[in-house]
Enzyme design. Structure first.
Site, short mmCIF file in Angstrom:
data_model
loop_
_atom_site.label_atom_id
_atom_site.label_comp_id
_atom_site.label_asym_id
_atom_site.label_seq_id
_atom_site.Cartn_x
_atom_site.Cartn_y
_atom_site.Cartn_z
CG HIS A 25 -2.31 0.37 1.04
ND1 HIS A 25 -2.92 0.37 -0.19
CD2 HIS A 25 -3.26 0.77 1.92
CE1 HIS A 25 -4.19 0.76 -0.05
NE2 HIS A 25 -4.42 1.01 1.21
CG ASN A 78 -8.83 5.91 6.37
OD1 ASN A 78 -7.88 6.56 6.80
ND2 ASN A 78 -9.65 5.25 7.16
CG ASP A 103 -1.84 0.20 -3.27
OD1 ASP A 103 -1.88 1.39 -2.89
OD2 ASP A 103 -2.61 -0.67 -2.83
CG ASN A 124 -10.10 2.68 1.98
OD1 ASN A 124 -11.23 2.67 1.48
ND2 ASN A 124 -9.70 1.75 2.83
#
Length: 197
Positions: A25, A78, A103, A124
């Site tokens: 991520h 997020n 990603d 997110n």
């Protein structure tokens, strides 16, 4: 409407802190770090947002060089939209000069896809950015592939790249940084034909 003199905001998406540094991520942070090294800059805390920034120029000296602000939001993935929008407004960057490097599950590991606008595909960081400023920004999508077997997506993206993946990772991060530079210099269509795989 943006023009050639407008700055670009290059946003590497990731999560702050050493626990996340090598996660799938966090590949956006990896690309942002490489771009910062290329322009000889060091990330420092932004005055106007919960983020780290580097200001500089990308491209050959002269009229072809582009003013850039590299950004790593420090708000967790997020909540990326808040810091990114604050910096977009502070630096007066048109939304189509914002580039999110992130990603992408629906692209095979090692492949790149660039596009302007579109959905968030359950990501997110993109969800937060789109909610804050609309979808009309560029994306550099770094393929990480789908999780194996029954592994949950959240577990997969928050795991480090596998030892096999790590053999190619430096090359792929380098190629993604090249694609960002090409996007600024040559525009989206030429960059897509050179890098989309």
């Amino acid at each position: 409407m943006s023009d050639a003199t407008d700055p670009w905001l290059i946003v590497g998406l990731g999560n702050p802190g050493p626990d996340y540094a090598a996660n799938r991520h966090n590949v956006g942070f990896m690309v942002a770090d490489l771009l910062a090294a290329r322009i000889g800059g060091k990330f420092k805390r932004a005055q106007k947002a919960q983020a780290q920034v580097v200001e500089g120029r990308i491209g050959p000296p002269g009229p072809a060089s582009r003013r850039v602000v590299l950004v790593k939001p420090m708000s967790y993935m997020n909540l990326s939209g808040g810091p990114v929008t604050a910096l977009r407004d502070f630096y007066k960057v048109p939304t189509d000069h914002v580039v999110a490097v992130h990603d992408e599950l629906d692209v095979d590991y090692g492949a790149l896809r660039l596009k302007l606008g579109g959905g968030d595909n359950g990501h997110n960081g993109l969800k937060s950015m789109t909610k804050a400023m609309g979808p009309d920004y560029h994306r550099v999508r770094f393929g990480i592939g789908r999780p194996p077997g029954r592994m949950q997506v959240a577990d997969f993206v928050l795991k480090d790249f596998s030892s096999t993946e790590r053999k190619e990772l430096a090359f792929l991060v380098d190629r993604s940084a090249d694609a960002v530079e090409c996007l600024l210099a040559e525009g989206l269509e030429r960059t897509q034909s050179a890098y989309n795989s």
